[in-house]
Design a protein around this motif. Structure first.
Motif, PDB file in Angstrom:
ATOM      1  N   ASP A 168       3.872   0.246  12.474  1.00  0.00           N
ATOM      2  CA  ASP A 168       2.746  -0.525  11.910  1.00  0.00           C
ATOM      3  C   ASP A 168       2.694  -1.966  12.414  1.00  0.00           C
ATOM      4  OD1 ASP A 168       2.093   1.336   9.284  1.00  0.00           O
ATOM      5  OD2 ASP A 168       4.178   1.317   9.915  1.00  0.00           O
ATOM      6  N   LYS A 177       0.832  -1.209   0.000  1.00  0.00           N
ATOM      7  CA  LYS A 177       0.000   0.000   0.000  1.00  0.00           C
ATOM      8  C   LYS A 177       0.866   1.258   0.000  1.00  0.00           C
ATOM      9  CE  LYS A 177      -1.885   1.496   4.062  1.00  0.00           C
ATOM     10  NZ  LYS A 177      -1.490   2.889   4.357  1.00  0.00           N
ATOM     11  N   ASN A 178       1.834   1.304   0.912  1.00  0.00           N
ATOM     12  CA  ASN A 178       2.575   2.542   1.103  1.00  0.00           C
ATOM     13  C   ASN A 178       3.590   2.813   0.007  1.00  0.00           C
ATOM     14  OD1 ASN A 178       1.010   3.049   3.272  1.00  0.00           O
ATOM     15  ND2 ASN A 178       2.514   2.354   4.799  1.00  0.00           N
ATOM     16  N   PRO A 197       1.298  16.098  11.887  1.00  0.00           N
ATOM     17  CA  PRO A 197       1.498  17.308  11.094  1.00  0.00           C
ATOM     18  C   PRO A 197       2.234  17.034   9.780  1.00  0.00           C
ATOM     19  CG  PRO A 197       3.077  17.231  12.896  1.00  0.00           C
ATOM     20  CD  PRO A 197       2.247  15.983  12.995  1.00  0.00           C
ATOM     21  N   ILE A 198       2.303  18.069   8.910  1.00  0.00           N
ATOM     22  CA  ILE A 198       3.046  17.917   7.656  1.00  0.00           C
ATOM     23  C   ILE A 198       4.146  18.976   7.545  1.00  0.00           C
ATOM     24  CG2 ILE A 198       1.213  16.740   6.363  1.00  0.00           C
ATOM     25  CD1 ILE A 198       0.690  19.504   4.995  1.00  0.00           C
ATOM     26  N   ASP A 199       4.595  19.461   8.717  1.00  0.00           N
ATOM     27  CA  ASP A 199       5.593  20.545   8.686  1.00  0.00           C
ATOM     28  C   ASP A 199       6.891  20.126   7.986  1.00  0.00           C
ATOM     29  OD1 ASP A 199       5.689  18.816  10.976  1.00  0.00           O
ATOM     30  OD2 ASP A 199       7.220  20.096  11.845  1.00  0.00           O
ATOM     31  N   ILE A 200       7.268  18.862   8.088  1.00  0.00           N
ATOM     32  CA  ILE A 200       8.535  18.420   7.465  1.00  0.00           C
ATOM     33  C   ILE A 200       8.386  18.442   5.934  1.00  0.00           C
ATOM     34  CG2 ILE A 200      10.263  16.571   7.345  1.00  0.00           C
ATOM     35  CD1 ILE A 200       9.354  15.764  10.205  1.00  0.00           C
ATOM     36  N   GLU A 227      12.897   3.592   4.213  1.00  0.00           N
ATOM     37  CA  GLU A 227      11.954   2.495   3.973  1.00  0.00           C
ATOM     38  C   GLU A 227      12.119   1.912   2.567  1.00  0.00           C
ATOM     39  OE1 GLU A 227      11.167   4.973   5.905  1.00  0.00           O
ATOM     40  OE2 GLU A 227       9.774   4.321   7.465  1.00  0.00           O
ATOM     41  N   SER A 270      10.982  11.475   8.051  1.00  0.00           N
ATOM     42  CA  SER A 270       9.572  11.218   7.712  1.00  0.00           C
ATOM     43  C   SER A 270       9.479  10.493   6.364  1.00  0.00           C
ATOM     44  CB  SER A 270       8.813  12.545   7.653  1.00  0.00           C
ATOM     45  OG  SER A 270       7.615  12.372   6.929  1.00  0.00           O
ATOM     46  N   HIS A 271       8.689   9.437   6.373  1.00  0.00           N
ATOM     47  CA  HIS A 271       8.544   8.590   5.196  1.00  0.00           C
ATOM     48  C   HIS A 271       7.880   9.364   4.037  1.00  0.00           C
ATOM     49  CE1 HIS A 271       6.884   4.415   3.761  1.00  0.00           C
ATOM     50  NE2 HIS A 271       7.281   5.152   2.777  1.00  0.00           N
ATOM     51  N   THR A 272       6.677   9.862   4.262  1.00  0.00           N
ATOM     52  CA  THR A 272       5.984  10.528   3.143  1.00  0.00           C
ATOM     53  C   THR A 272       6.595  11.884   2.809  1.00  0.00           C
ATOM     54  OG1 THR A 272       4.289  11.096   4.745  1.00  0.00           O
ATOM     55  CG2 THR A 272       3.704   9.435   3.161  1.00  0.00           C
ATOM     56  N   ARG A 332      -4.327  -0.975  11.084  1.00  0.00           N
ATOM     57  CA  ARG A 332      -3.472  -2.051  11.609  1.00  0.00           C
ATOM     58  C   ARG A 332      -4.031  -2.628  12.900  1.00  0.00           C
ATOM     59  NH1 ARG A 332      -1.431  -2.856   6.790  1.00  0.00           N
ATOM     60  NH2 ARG A 332      -0.399  -0.988   6.021  1.00  0.00           N
ATOM     61  N   LYS A 348       2.262   6.121  -3.455  1.00  0.00           N
ATOM     62  CA  LYS A 348       3.249   7.119  -3.894  1.00  0.00           C
ATOM     63  C   LYS A 348       3.565   6.959  -5.372  1.00  0.00           C
ATOM     64  CE  LYS A 348       3.331   6.832   0.590  1.00  0.00           C
ATOM     65  NZ  LYS A 348       4.538   6.532   1.332  1.00  0.00           N
ATOM     66  N   LEU A 408       6.880   6.796  17.749  1.00  0.00           N
ATOM     67  CA  LEU A 408       6.504   7.552  16.550  1.00  0.00           C
ATOM     68  C   LEU A 408       5.167   8.274  16.649  1.00  0.00           C
ATOM     69  CD1 LEU A 408       8.671   5.382  15.478  1.00  0.00           C
ATOM     70  CD2 LEU A 408       7.805   6.063  13.274  1.00  0.00           C
ATOM     71  N   PHE A 409       4.115   7.521  16.948  1.00  0.00           N
ATOM     72  CA  PHE A 409       2.783   8.121  16.929  1.00  0.00           C
ATOM     73  C   PHE A 409       2.201   8.094  18.335  1.00  0.00           C
ATOM     74  CE2 PHE A 409       3.190   6.450  12.553  1.00  0.00           C
ATOM     75  CZ  PHE A 409       3.049   7.647  11.877  1.00  0.00           C
ATOM     76  N   ARG A 434      -4.732  10.498   4.638  1.00  0.00           N
ATOM     77  CA  ARG A 434      -3.608  11.388   4.858  1.00  0.00           C
ATOM     78  C   ARG A 434      -2.559  11.294   3.739  1.00  0.00           C
ATOM     79  NH1 ARG A 434       0.008  13.609   8.608  1.00  0.00           N
ATOM     80  NH2 ARG A 434       2.086  12.846   8.136  1.00  0.00           N
TER      81      ARG A 434
HETATM   82  N1  EPU Z   1       5.800  13.957  11.423  1.00  0.00           N
HETATM   83  C1  EPU Z   1       5.877  15.290  11.710  1.00  0.00           C
HETATM   84  N2  EPU Z   1       5.852  16.171  10.679  1.00  0.00           N
HETATM   85  C2  EPU Z   1       5.758  15.780   9.383  1.00  0.00           C
HETATM   86  C3  EPU Z   1       5.692  14.418   9.086  1.00  0.00           C
HETATM   87  C4  EPU Z   1       5.706  13.516  10.135  1.00  0.00           C
HETATM   88  O1  EPU Z   1       5.955  15.671  12.856  1.00  0.00           O
HETATM   89  O2  EPU Z   1       5.753  16.650   8.492  1.00  0.00           O
HETATM   90  C5  EPU Z   1       5.785  12.985  12.522  1.00  0.00           C
HETATM   91  C6  EPU Z   1       4.465  12.246  12.565  1.00  0.00           C
HETATM   92  O3  EPU Z   1       3.488  12.982  13.250  1.00  0.00           O
HETATM   93  C7  EPU Z   1       4.843  10.965  13.242  1.00  0.00           C
HETATM   94  C8  EPU Z   1       6.248  10.697  12.741  1.00  0.00           C
HETATM   95  O4  EPU Z   1       6.732  11.964  12.279  1.00  0.00           O
HETATM   96  O5  EPU Z   1       4.880  11.139  14.631  1.00  0.00           O
HETATM   97  C9  EPU Z   1       6.351   9.634  11.669  1.00  0.00           C
HETATM   98  O6  EPU Z   1       5.767  10.083  10.498  1.00  0.00           O
HETATM   99  P1  EPU Z   1       6.163   9.666   9.019  1.00  0.00           P
HETATM  100  O7  EPU Z   1       6.024  10.939   8.242  1.00  0.00           O
HETATM  101  O8  EPU Z   1       7.421   8.917   8.918  1.00  0.00           O
HETATM  102  O9  EPU Z   1       4.965   8.714   8.695  1.00  0.00           O
HETATM  103  P2  EPU Z   1       4.063   8.844   7.457  1.00  0.00           P
HETATM  104  O10 EPU Z   1       4.934   9.086   6.282  1.00  0.00           O
HETATM  105  O11 EPU Z   1       2.950   9.762   7.703  1.00  0.00           O
HETATM  106  C10 EPU Z   1       4.170   6.372   6.688  1.00  0.00           C
HETATM  107  C11 EPU Z   1       3.174   5.292   6.455  1.00  0.00           C
HETATM  108  C12 EPU Z   1       2.623   4.827   7.775  1.00  0.00           C
HETATM  109  C13 EPU Z   1       3.761   4.344   8.650  1.00  0.00           C
HETATM  110  C14 EPU Z   1       4.839   5.441   8.782  1.00  0.00           C
HETATM  111  C15 EPU Z   1       6.092   4.968   9.474  1.00  0.00           C
HETATM  112  C16 EPU Z   1       2.255   5.910   4.327  1.00  0.00           C
HETATM  113  C17 EPU Z   1       1.074   6.329   3.555  1.00  0.00           C
HETATM  114  N3  EPU Z   1       2.097   5.796   5.629  1.00  0.00           N
HETATM  115  O12 EPU Z   1       3.456   7.408   7.343  1.00  0.00           O
HETATM  116  O13 EPU Z   1       1.758   3.742   7.501  1.00  0.00           O
HETATM  117  O14 EPU Z   1       3.257   4.052   9.917  1.00  0.00           O
HETATM  118  O15 EPU Z   1       5.239   5.898   7.475  1.00  0.00           O
HETATM  119  O16 EPU Z   1       6.750   3.991   8.720  1.00  0.00           O
HETATM  120  O17 EPU Z   1       3.290   5.639   3.750  1.00  0.00           O
HETATM  121  C18 EPU Z   1      -0.211   2.487   7.599  1.00  0.00           C
HETATM  122  O18 EPU Z   1       0.149   1.905   6.575  1.00  0.00           O
HETATM  123  O19 EPU Z   1      -1.188   2.127   8.257  1.00  0.00           O
HETATM  124  C19 EPU Z   1       0.525   3.646   8.070  1.00  0.00           C
HETATM  125  C20 EPU Z   1       0.049   4.470   8.967  1.00  0.00           C
END
Ligand code: EPU
Length: 424
Positions: free
Chosen positions: A313, A17-18, A124-127, A195, A169-171, A379, A22, A335-336, A94
């Motif tokens: 996850d 999925k992830n 958040p999406i600040d990163i 990842e 941050s992954h995304t 999950r 993308k 993380l969360f 998201r």
């Molecule tokens: N964070 C920030 N600011 C940002 C981005 C993230 O503070 O701009 C914080 C988040 O709030 C969180 C932490 O950083 O506390 C981790 O966030 P990350 O950005 O790495 O996670 P994500 O990219 O939003 C992806 C997966 C998640 C998975 C995480 C960790 C996707 C669509 N989602 O999320 O998958 O848990 O990476 O590997 O790729 C799922 O599949 O159910 C899922 C939630």
């Protein structure tokens, strides 16, 4: 569902999925026809298809598959996009925010609603915004939308820069990687996410003509190009390591032996080490991975960390296994913040779990007892299904539609391995 096990048979993890989400967003970066093979048939993919359609792309499934890929997803991206991702879609998922980078790079502007998604903690999406700002974009929030602009407007280009992420941050890594592919000059991302799905995206972009080095490490370099093109052949999505871990945990809880034909142990090092300590033995086979377990589990301590650490996850599955393991395990979520909500549901099934801030102390009990429970997110919902498989009596998981966001058909996959799980 009712007590199940031991499990036997062969299953597939399916496309990740992830990664797929993308890759779909990346199709916006180049005009023409893109073919993605192995995209899972899950609700989040449908939502992303709607997001792509809203900005002007055409997304279809081809039953026979172009190029010999049955069920391949075909994205036709037009010359001109409407760079606006509406609230009705973004609030459902998201991950829709990953269209921000491609739209800015392609159109010089983008309006994307602030994302919703899983209900765990502040996300958040600040990163993302910091990274894209470093490339020259400016942002303001208007009526709940993030509106981004590139200097020079539709004729403007993002400009390569050295970006240091505060957190890998992954995304955000995905977003900046896609934007940087079309930027002027070289972008360096330090503290990038590592990842396997980031590497899959980089491979796809490379086949589209991008110049990327270091994906899969924390230092990624991207030499921007003027234009990208659709990859010459279909891109096959990597297998879903979280679905694989779900099936491994099912074997841990119910006992038995299964083969995950497309499993990639090399994407799952740390979680496999934990699985081994808990009592699920996994070996690599020519096709994928084989897992065996007696169903007798041992407690371990687990802390979630960015990849290659144990992903957040996996945690609901690990907590579920620990809840019936011998001994006491301490689980730390790094993380969360809100990702312990399902613990209340496990407690309703007789689990002995105490949570304190980021920590959970899980004291194994002999057996869980079936109960009506509620899936708080994707999950955790899957983990409650696994808990139900091992519990005495019947368990009914409500709000189970969360599970369909990320699993093609979890009940039938588990049933094919011998579990007693039905969809109401
Ligand atoms: N964070 C920030 N600011 C940002 C981005 C993230 O503070 O701009 C914080 C988040 O709030 C969180 C932490 O950083 O506390 C981790 O966030 P990350 O950005 O790495 O996670 P994500 O990219 O939003 C992806 C997966 C998640 C998975 C995480 C960790 C996707 C669509 N989602 O999320 O998958 O848990 O990476 O590997 O790729 C799922 O599949 O159910 C899922 C939630």
């Amino acid at each position: 569902m009712r007590p199940s096990g031991p499990l036997h048979g062969t299953a597939h993890a399916g496309g990740a999925k992830n990664s797929a989400l993308k890759l779909m967003a990346a199709c916006l970066l180049a005009e023409g026809r893109h073919v993605l093979a192995g995209v899972p048939r899950i609700v989040d993919v449908e939502i992303m298809a709607d997001v792509l359609a809203a900005v002007g792309a055409d997304v279809t499934r081809h039953p026979d598959g172009p190029g010999g890929w049955p069920g391949a997803l075909v994205v036709d991206t037009p010359a001109t996009l409407v760079p606006e991702a509406p609230y009705e879609l973004v609030e459902k998922m998201r991950a829709s925010v990953v269209v921000l980078g491609p739209l800015l790079a392609r159109c010089g502007r983008a309006s994307v609603s602030l994302p919703g998604g899983d209900d765990f903690g502040i996300r958040p999406i600040d990163i993302h915004l910091h990274g894209l700002s470093m490339l020259g974009a400016s942002f303001q929030t208007v009526h709940g939308n993030i509106e981004g602009r590139v200097p020079g407007g539709t004729e403007g280009r993002l400009v390569g820069q050295r970006i240091v992420f505060e957190y890998p941050s992954h995304t955000a890594t995905d977003n900046v990687l896609m934007a940087a592919a079309l930027a002027k000059g070289t972008t360096v991302i330090e503290n990038a996410a590592r990842e396997p799905e980031v590497s899959d995206l980089a491979d796809f972009l490379t086949h589209m003509g991008a110049r990327i080095r270091g994906a899969g490490t924390s230092h990624i370099e991207v030499d921007g190009v003027d234009e990208l093109h659709p990859a010459a052949t279909a891109h096959h999505v990597i297998p879903d390591r979280v679905v694989a871990a779900t099936l491994l945990s099912a074997v841990g809880l119910a006992g038995g032996e299964i083969v995950i034909e497309d499993g990639r142990p090399d994407h799952m090092d740390m979680v496999l080490r934990k699985m081994d300590e808990i009592g699920v033995e996994v070996s690599q086979t020519p096709e994928g991975m084989r897992a065996t377990s007696s169903g007798r589990l041992h407690s371990v301590d687990v802390a979630t960390l960015p990849y290659p650490g144990v992903a957040t996850d996996y945690k609901p599955f690990l907590v579920t296994m620990l809840s019936v393991a011998d001994g006491v395990g301490i689980v730390t979520e790094n993380l969360f913040s809100g990702r312990f909500r399902y613990v209340d549901e496990l407690r309703r099934m007789g689990a002995d779990i105490r949570t304190e801030g980021h920590h959970a102390v899980v004291r194994g009990v002999r057996r869980l007892s079936g109960a009506p429970v509620r899936a708080p997110d994707l999950r955790a919902g899957a983990a409650l299904v696994l808990a139900g498989m091992t519990a005495e009596g019947e368990t009914v998981v409500s709000d189970a539609e969360h599970i369909d966001r990320g699993y093609e058909d979890l009940p039938s996959t588990l049933t094919s391995l011998g579990a007693d799980v039905t969809r109401a």
